[in-house]
Design a protein around this motif. Sequence first.
Motif, mmCIF file in Angstrom:
data_model
loop_
_atom_site.group_PDB
_atom_site.id
_atom_site.type_symbol
_atom_site.label_atom_id
_atom_site.label_comp_id
_atom_site.label_asym_id
_atom_site.label_seq_id
_atom_site.Cartn_x
_atom_site.Cartn_y
_atom_site.Cartn_z
ATOM 1 N N ASP A 1 -4.506 -0.334 38.091
ATOM 2 C CA ASP A 1 -3.551 -0.524 39.204
ATOM 3 C C ASP A 1 -4.137 -0.383 40.613
ATOM 4 O O ASP A 1 -3.488 0.193 41.508
ATOM 5 N N THR B 1 -2.538 6.033 39.916
ATOM 6 C CA THR B 1 -2.890 7.337 40.418
ATOM 7 C C THR B 1 -3.258 8.229 39.234
ATOM 8 O O THR B 1 -2.786 8.013 38.120
ATOM 9 N N LYS C 1 4.158 2.833 33.202
ATOM 10 C CA LYS C 1 3.034 3.621 33.691
ATOM 11 C C LYS C 1 1.838 3.468 32.757
ATOM 12 O O LYS C 1 0.709 3.350 33.196
ATOM 13 N N CYS D 1 -0.261 6.726 36.339
ATOM 14 C CA CYS D 1 -0.626 5.643 35.419
ATOM 15 C C CYS D 1 -1.937 5.883 34.678
ATOM 16 O O CYS D 1 -2.096 5.445 33.540
ATOM 17 N N GLU E 1 0.504 -2.757 37.781
ATOM 18 C CA GLU E 1 1.895 -2.373 37.519
ATOM 19 C C GLU E 1 2.773 -3.310 38.324
ATOM 20 O O GLU E 1 2.725 -3.327 39.561
HETATM 21 N N1 TIU Z 1 -0.033 3.142 39.070
HETATM 22 C C1 TIU Z 1 0.694 4.250 39.201
HETATM 23 O O1 TIU Z 1 0.178 5.357 39.107
HETATM 24 N N2 TIU Z 1 2.045 4.085 39.532
HETATM 25 C C2 TIU Z 1 2.756 4.991 40.293
HETATM 26 O O2 TIU Z 1 3.940 4.780 40.554
HETATM 27 N N3 TIU Z 1 2.067 6.064 40.751
HETATM 28 C C3 TIU Z 1 2.534 7.009 41.636
HETATM 29 O O3 TIU Z 1 1.813 7.990 41.850
HETATM 30 N N4 TIU Z 1 3.704 6.841 42.226
#
Ligand code: TIU
Length: 223
Positions: free
Chosen positions: A26, A160, A134, A164, A74
Amino acid sequence: MTVHIGAARPFAFDFDPQTTALIVIDMQRDFIEPGGFGETLGNDVSLLQAIVPTTAALLGLCRAKGVEVIHTRECHRPDLSDLPRAKRDRGAPSLRIGDHGPMGRILVAGEDGADIIPDLAPIAGELVIDKPGKGAFYATALSDHLARKGVTHLIFAGVTTEVCVQTTMREANDRGYDSLLIEDATESYFPEFKAATLAMIRAQGAIVGWTADFAQLKEAWHD
Ligand code: TIU
């Protein structure tokens, strides 16, 4: 040929590049640039930019070594048919998924915000998986693809760390993969959550997987 990372945590990680894939989670404009999904949730997205050079170097190393490279995004279908009501309605974001923002509709496939940032753009032949959740295994073809390629080991990067990346590593763990997370190629909007996630991944004898710095991977991977 086996690569032996003696410095990996909590103990050495061994992998055969021929049965290993790199999964970059992501690294999209929606999470890393202002005006996207990450910022609508109230986050300081500038924190995530720090890992771009290391992630680019990791991509370069894996490509040079002929390792299977997979990118995830995502995002949701334009008709939002794969967006659960609970995900769209959660919290009080400044814009909701599907709304129009400065990079197009928030977290929607085909919009500028859903694109992977140019520095880490996929190259020809690399699989890009669009995922509605996620975890990258949920409602995607990732499992089938890895099985077809004979992959047994996964190297992870991306954002993050505690959302995810960790979700996907836990999905991978339950599916029998040995997973290594590159510490300086993953980031969170919350430094304390990144630290906690790295610790919980490698606790209890690598209960979820291993972690290592990019330099430790590179050092171990000489010809
Ligand atoms: N890709 C991912 O981690 N999606 C999120 O929504 N992460 C957040 O930390 N919000």
